[in-house]
Motif scaffolding. Structure first.
Motif, PDB file in Angstrom:
ATOM      1  N   PHE A 221      -7.890   8.116   5.392  1.00  8.06           N
ATOM      2  CA  PHE A 221      -8.553   9.193   6.117  1.00  8.06           C
ATOM      3  C   PHE A 221      -7.543  10.286   6.407  1.00  8.06           C
ATOM      4  CE2 PHE A 221      -9.634  11.089  10.237  1.00  8.06           C
ATOM      5  CZ  PHE A 221     -10.886  11.611   9.938  1.00  8.06           C
ATOM      6  N   HIS A 222      -7.895  11.556   6.146  1.00  7.56           N
ATOM      7  CA  HIS A 222      -6.974  12.658   6.429  1.00  7.56           C
ATOM      8  C   HIS A 222      -7.401  13.384   7.694  1.00  7.56           C
ATOM      9  CE1 HIS A 222      -5.049  16.651   5.801  1.00  7.56           C
ATOM     10  NE2 HIS A 222      -4.066  15.893   5.365  1.00  7.56           N
ATOM     11  N   ASN A 223      -8.528  14.067   7.639  1.00  7.97           N
ATOM     12  CA  ASN A 223      -9.110  14.628   8.867  1.00  7.97           C
ATOM     13  C   ASN A 223     -10.565  14.974   8.606  1.00  7.97           C
ATOM     14  OD1 ASN A 223      -8.776  16.873   7.243  1.00  7.97           O
ATOM     15  ND2 ASN A 223      -8.489  18.236   8.989  1.00  7.97           N
ATOM     16  N   GLU A 224     -11.261  15.494   9.605  1.00  9.29           N
ATOM     17  CA  GLU A 224     -12.632  15.923   9.359  1.00  9.29           C
ATOM     18  C   GLU A 224     -12.895  17.198  10.132  1.00  9.29           C
ATOM     19  OE1 GLU A 224     -15.123  12.659  10.562  1.00  9.29           O
ATOM     20  OE2 GLU A 224     -15.350  13.493  12.571  1.00  9.29           O
ATOM     21  N   ILE A 225     -13.799  18.040   9.575  1.00  8.39           N
ATOM     22  CA  ILE A 225     -14.167  19.264  10.289  1.00  8.39           C
ATOM     23  C   ILE A 225     -15.684  19.377  10.322  1.00  8.39           C
ATOM     24  CG2 ILE A 225     -12.082  20.620   9.901  1.00  8.39           C
ATOM     25  CD1 ILE A 225     -13.343  21.778   7.437  1.00  8.39           C
ATOM     26  N   GLU A 226     -16.175  20.041  11.399  1.00  7.37           N
ATOM     27  CA  GLU A 226     -17.622  20.171  11.544  1.00  7.37           C
ATOM     28  C   GLU A 226     -18.036  21.619  11.352  1.00  7.37           C
ATOM     29  OE1 GLU A 226     -19.841  18.177  14.387  1.00  7.37           O
ATOM     30  OE2 GLU A 226     -18.390  16.548  14.659  1.00  7.37           O
ATOM     31  N   CYS A 227     -19.252  21.758  10.908  1.00  5.69           N
ATOM     32  CA  CYS A 227     -19.789  23.096  10.686  1.00  5.69           C
ATOM     33  C   CYS A 227     -20.148  23.723  12.033  1.00  5.69           C
ATOM     34  CB  CYS A 227     -21.028  23.012   9.807  1.00  5.69           C
ATOM     35  SG  CYS A 227     -21.745  24.613   9.428  1.00  5.69           S
ATOM     36  N   GLY A 228     -19.686  24.918  12.262  1.00  5.10           N
ATOM     37  CA  GLY A 228     -20.043  25.603  13.498  1.00  5.10           C
ATOM     38  C   GLY A 228     -21.308  26.416  13.292  1.00  5.10           C
ATOM     39  N   GLU A 229     -21.275  27.650  13.800  1.00  6.11           N
ATOM     40  CA  GLU A 229     -22.438  28.507  13.704  1.00  6.11           C
ATOM     41  C   GLU A 229     -22.619  29.020  12.288  1.00  6.11           C
ATOM     42  OE1 GLU A 229     -24.741  29.549  16.260  1.00  6.11           O
ATOM     43  OE2 GLU A 229     -23.893  27.606  16.856  1.00  6.11           O
ATOM     44  N   SER A 230     -21.516  29.436  11.685  1.00  2.00           N
ATOM     45  CA  SER A 230     -21.616  30.169  10.427  1.00  2.00           C
ATOM     46  C   SER A 230     -21.137  29.330   9.239  1.00  2.00           C
ATOM     47  CB  SER A 230     -20.797  31.463  10.537  1.00  2.00           C
ATOM     48  OG  SER A 230     -20.175  31.751   9.316  1.00  2.00           O
ATOM     49  N   ARG A 231     -21.900  29.370   8.158  1.00  2.00           N
ATOM     50  CA  ARG A 231     -21.548  28.641   6.956  1.00  2.00           C
ATOM     51  C   ARG A 231     -20.316  29.270   6.283  1.00  2.00           C
ATOM     52  NH1 ARG A 231     -22.533  27.433   1.875  1.00  2.00           N
ATOM     53  NH2 ARG A 231     -23.289  29.470   1.301  1.00  2.00           N
ATOM     54  N   GLU A 232     -20.225  30.621   6.383  1.00  2.00           N
ATOM     55  CA  GLU A 232     -19.094  31.345   5.817  1.00  2.00           C
ATOM     56  C   GLU A 232     -17.778  30.879   6.431  1.00  2.00           C
ATOM     57  OE1 GLU A 232     -18.970  33.479   3.272  1.00  2.00           O
ATOM     58  OE2 GLU A 232     -21.065  32.894   3.079  1.00  2.00           O
ATOM     59  N   GLU A 233     -17.818  30.750   7.733  1.00  7.66           N
ATOM     60  CA  GLU A 233     -16.626  30.331   8.464  1.00  7.66           C
ATOM     61  C   GLU A 233     -16.232  28.912   8.049  1.00  7.66           C
ATOM     62  OE1 GLU A 233     -16.324  30.133  12.997  1.00  7.66           O
ATOM     63  OE2 GLU A 233     -17.024  32.187  12.527  1.00  7.66           O
ATOM     64  N   PHE A 234     -17.252  28.068   7.947  1.00 10.35           N
ATOM     65  CA  PHE A 234     -17.045  26.657   7.566  1.00 10.35           C
ATOM     66  C   PHE A 234     -16.388  26.595   6.185  1.00 10.35           C
ATOM     67  CE2 PHE A 234     -19.192  22.374   6.552  1.00 10.35           C
ATOM     68  CZ  PHE A 234     -18.218  21.681   7.223  1.00 10.35           C
ATOM     69  N   TYR A 235     -16.887  27.429   5.272  1.00 13.02           N
ATOM     70  CA  TYR A 235     -16.350  27.483   3.923  1.00 13.02           C
ATOM     71  C   TYR A 235     -14.862  27.819   3.963  1.00 13.02           C
ATOM     72  CZ  TYR A 235     -15.685  29.147  -0.862  1.00 13.02           C
ATOM     73  OH  TYR A 235     -15.223  29.340  -2.119  1.00 13.02           O
ATOM     74  N   GLN A 236     -14.498  28.839   4.778  1.00 17.74           N
ATOM     75  CA  GLN A 236     -13.095  29.233   4.884  1.00 17.74           C
ATOM     76  C   GLN A 236     -12.239  28.086   5.413  1.00 17.74           C
ATOM     77  OE1 GLN A 236     -11.743  31.801   3.620  1.00 17.74           O
ATOM     78  NE2 GLN A 236     -13.719  32.649   2.968  1.00 17.74           N
ATOM     79  N   LYS A 237     -12.801  27.369   6.390  1.00 14.48           N
ATOM     80  CA  LYS A 237     -12.057  26.233   6.973  1.00 14.48           C
ATOM     81  C   LYS A 237     -11.803  25.156   5.922  1.00 14.48           C
ATOM     82  CE  LYS A 237     -13.966  26.105  11.607  1.00 14.48           C
ATOM     83  NZ  LYS A 237     -14.767  25.203  12.435  1.00 14.48           N
TER      84      LYS A 237
END
Lengths: 257, 641
Positions: A221-237
């Motif tokens: 396991f490395h890490n995990e991230i969750e989608c916030g409000e914007s899909r664009e932002e999530f993509y950048q993350k």
């Protein structure tokens, strides 16, 4: 909220000429209605993880619990019944049977279950409409495009209302337009039908449709991230994490032919 | 779509895959049915029995034996072809199981598929068998020399036997093969994109050994023909040749291909690189199959060729040059009357003939002594040169068998002197020469002696020797003398007395027809079995190609992208196919040619014509098959491009 997938302390060791540890102590929980993406560089073990959760492959140690059952402890007959009731599969190479028409491919899980013809007709109509493949129901698999084939595969995965849909690089063989369509469709179905989905992918664009993305590297396991409000932002993350994982840009470009 | 519909559509929409399996299955059903048809034919049993009880028994045995053979081979053939399908369809099974097909359902699916194909081929096989049965009965009547012909009959016994036997067979095959898929390793099924196998190591020594073994096999068949006709030598020959052929395909071919690949000048010229590397792959995967095809084909060629040779009228005439032989024993009182009667019958029937009465002396040492004048009389009748003896102590040896004749012609092991011995009486005689014409066949060791030897010798000294008299007839066009022979036999029957054995009558035409009938059965049985084997061998090739088709399509697709034209691809495929189709065939032709050459040493007429006829007809079929398969295969390859 109830957990659909519960993976605890999962290890997988391939004993070939040189023993190779593909997965080490993986823990993963997917709640009902969640859409989870698994990402990682080539050889990180993400497909192995999917194969074990989907009961195609067996773990070396650790537990996999799906919807309250331990599928790896089941007898072959029970396991088959479990697969066709609880699971749906979408593959990179579609894996449709080319001896059957689009409709018949969709009906396969119901046929194996021995459902009534009436039930089959209703389900096919309903799901074909949702997925926009009503016009090609009587075509054979070699007469349809890649995007249509993947829609057919998704229809086959969903027709029996499974508890969990597993997708292995569903956009890998598609052009970017079709890939976007397929991902939008999956996200839509996830929202409207509350179907729990697990997606393994290379593609940051595809992963950005998930609620949550789990990264693994070298079987851990490395890490995990969750989608916030914007899909664009999530993509950048996602892109950011991938660049931290290293050697990834090259991989991204290599899968686009 | 119900489960049964699904299984049905899977077959119907995938015809190409099943067509070879289906057709060869139907074909073996049909052949089996033909045997059953003949076996149960009411007239055939009567007619065969009337000629001779032993032949009728032999015929029935041969029919039964070939039914067992056909059945056994059909079984193995079905096993092979079904398991070839299963191998090619691993991925499909993987997909089905991922969709939730249980192992039980998978077995059920395979079972249903097998039974559908099985039942369809039983029906097609029997229906074509019935349609052709009139023709088959006509042909069999002529091959078996049955004069009245065989009427058509509705063979319900044959139908039920065939249907029953093959339903049981397909059931067993279905049950056995559905267990072949390993259902517990799903990941293996899904990933079954076949990994490249390592190149087998071909040993120089084993490659050389294959040549040595084959040469030894050939040598031993000639030893068999020329020197010693022992079944053990023949067995040794078969074992040597078969083992040699095995190594030829598994070792020598791989070794030769590797040698060719190491010559860069040859390898890197145009499409040679592709041809040689692909051939390497195919040879290595299919060596055992090629070996089987070659052996099976060689066996059917040799079997058919030998039976053809046995059918030749020359064979009967070669053993006994006289159309009729009348022999007297124990002071036969009917001799003069019978001789006259036979001559009258021949004259009435309009045959040109010559006859002569001779007396031979059988000594206790097992020799037959023939007076020079008697010998010359017979030789004249047969159109052979006459002999003369000047010294009263000289004799001439005369051959009585073909092998002896060959030996005398080649002047091998002819003794300088010979001792004529009868009880205490001994004469050392000088051998003047060994004659080469077969004139007297009633004894293996025939010695032609001066006329007066018998007068001054045996009779003079009062030795009581056994002296049968023979009346020999030479008849022109004896092949047509069956009716006369039957009339003569009928009138001789009247004088036949059970208590006293006085005369014996033999006609060449009866003997010839009898042996023709015997060999007709052998011929028919071996031709049919040969054709079935040949069909199976051809289907094996088709299965192999089908199994590799997906891999090949990807392979050529890739190469086409690099810049291989369609024409070049066609050439690459053609060269490869030529090897696959004609290498085993060629080996089979060489093997059976050697067998025919050895056979030629045993008979005095030519077997060349028959063997060439067999080779040409099978080569034509094989060539048509090659063209058809090549066309289909290329069309399939290019369709995806």
């Amino acid at each position: 909220m109830m957990d659909i997938v519960n993976v605890r302390d999962l290890c997988k060791i391939y004993k070939e000429k040189v023993a190779h540890e593909a997965l080490t102590n993986i823990d993963l929980t997917i709640a009902k209605g969640e859409f989870v993406g698994i990402m990682g560089p080539s050889g990180s073990g993400k497909t192995t993880l999917l194969n074990i959760i989907s009961t195609i492959d067996a773990p070396t140690s650790g537990d996999v619990r799906i919807n309250g059952q331990y599928p790896h402890d089941l007898f072959p007959e029970q396991l088959a019944s479990f697969r066709r009731k609880e699971l749906g599969f979408v593959f990179q190479s579609f894996n449709l049977l080319n001896t059957l028409t689009v409709e018949e491919n969709m009906l396969l899980p119901l046929t194996l279950e021995g459902a009534s013809l009436k039930e089959m007709d209703i389900k096919v109509k309903e799901i074909a409409q949702k997925l926009g493949i009503s016009d090609i129901l009587h075509k054979r698999t070699y007469e349809i495009s890649g995007g249509q084939a993947q829609r057919t595969a998704i229809a086959r995965a969903l027709i029996h209302d499974p508890k969990l849909v597993l997708a292995d690089e569903p956009t890998g063989n598609l052009d970017s337009k079709s890939a976007r369509d397929v991902m939008e469709l999956m996200a839509h179905l996830n929202r409207t039908e509350q179907t729990t989905m697990m997606l393994v992918t290379h593609d940051a664009m595809a992963a950005s449709y998930c609620n949550r993305v789990v990264f693994i590297k070298d079987g851990k396991f490395h890490n995990e991230i969750e989608c916030g409000e914007s899909r664009e932002e999530f993509y950048q993350k996602i892109i950011h994490v991938l660049s931290l994982l290293g050697g990834y840009r090259h991989d991204v470009s290599s899968i686009r032919v | 779509m119900t489960f049964r519909q699904f299984a049905f559509r899977n077959i119907v929409r995938n015809k190409r895959v099943y067509v070879a399996h289906f057709l060869s299955s139907s074909f073996s059903v049909m052949i089996f049915f033909i045997y059953a048809l003949l076996l149960f034919h009411p007239n055939l049993q009567g007619e065969l029995a009337s000629t001779s009880i032993t032949i009728s028994k032999l015929g029935m045995m041969a029919m039964k034996a070939s039914q067992y053979i056909i059945f056994t081979f059909s079984f193995f053939f079905c096993m092979y072809s079904v398991s070839a399908f299963l191998k090619a369809r691993k991925r499909e099974f993987g997909i089905l199981m991922v969709q939730g097909m249980s192992p039980k359902q998978l077995h059920q699916l395979l079972f249903m598929e097998n039974m559908m194909i099985g039942i369809a081929s039983i029906i097609v096989g029997i229906v074509t068998g019935v349609v052709f049965s009139k023709l088959i009965l006509l042909v069999s009547a002529s091959v078996l020399f049955i004069r009245n012909g065989l009427p058509f009959y509705l063979p319900w016994q044959a139908v039920s036997l065939t249907a029953l036997a093959f339903i049981v067979m397909f059931l067993v095959v279905s049950l056995l093969t559905s267990r072949l898929v390993k259902t517990n390793q799903l990941i293996e099924l899904i990933r079954s994109a076949d990994k490249p196998k390592p190149e087998p190591k071909a040993s120089v020594w084993l490659a050389l050994l294959s040549i040595v073994l084959i040469v030894a096999g050939y040598a031993s068949v000639f030893y068999f023909a020329l020197r010693e006709q022992s079944p053990y030598i023949l067995l040794a020959c078969v074992i040597l040749t078969v083992t040699g052929t095995y190594f030829l395909f598994t070792q020598l071919s791989v070794y030769v291909l590797r040698l060719l690949r190491s010559r860069r000048g040859l390898l890197l010229r145009k499409t040679n690189l592709l041809v040689l590397s692909e051939l390497g792959y195919r040879m290595r995967d299919n060596a055992v199959m090629f070996f089987m095809v070659a052996v099976v084909t060689a066996v059917s060629f040799t079997g058919i060729g030998t039976s053809f040779a046995l059918l030749n009228p020359g064979l009967a005439a070669m053993e006994n040059p006289y159309a009729f032989t009348y022999s007297s024993h124990n002071n036969n009182t009917f001799e003069a009357k019978h001789w006259k009667m036979i001559e009258q019958e021949l004259e009435q029937a309009g045959f040109a003939y010559e006859s002569a009465k001779i007396t031979a002396i059988n000594t206790t040492d097992g020799q037959a002594l023939l007076k020079l004048s008697d010998y010359n009389r017979l030789a004249e009748m047969l159109g052979y040169p006459t002999e003369s003896l000047s010294d009263p102590n000289e004799v001439i040896l005369s051959p009585s068998r073909v092998s002896q004749q060959t030996q005398f012609k080649q002047k091998i092991m002819i003794p300088e002197t010979v001792t004529i011995g009868h009880m205490d009486w001994k004469y050392d005689m000088k051998v003047k020469k060994a004659a080469t014409a077969i004139v007297y066949t009633h004894n293996e060791h025939v010695i032609v002696v001066p006329d007066d030897l018998l007068e001054r010798g045996l009779h003079g000294e009062g030795v009581n020797a056994y002296t049968p008299t023979y009346i020999q007839f030479v008849v022109k066009d004896w092949e047509y003398s069956q009716d006369v022979a039957q009339r003569i036999e009928a009138s001789l029957q009247k004088d036949y007395n059970n208590r006293e054995y006085m005369f014996y009558f033999e006609s060449l035409v009866t003997h010839w027809l009898t042996s023709k009938q015997e060999n007709g059965i052998v011929l028919m049985v071996s031709v049919l079995i040969g054709i079935v084997f040949f069909t199976f061998a051809a289907s094996f090739l088709y299965f192999r190609l089908y199994t590799d088709l997906d891999r090949d399509r990807q392979h050529y697709n890739m190469i086409a992208k690099v810049g291989l034209s369609r024409k070049e691809m066609g050439r690459v495929v053609t060269v490869q196919f030529m090897f696959m189709f004609f290498l085993p065939f060629l080996i089979a032709v060489i093997h059976s040619s050697v067998a025919f050459m050895a056979l030629q040493q045993l008979v005095s007429y030519s077997v060349l014509q028959a063997s060439i006829l067999i080779f040409i007809s099978f080569a034509a079929v094989q060539f048509a098959y090659f063209i058809g398969i090549r066309w289909r295969y290329l069309r399939n390859l290019t369709r995806a491009m």
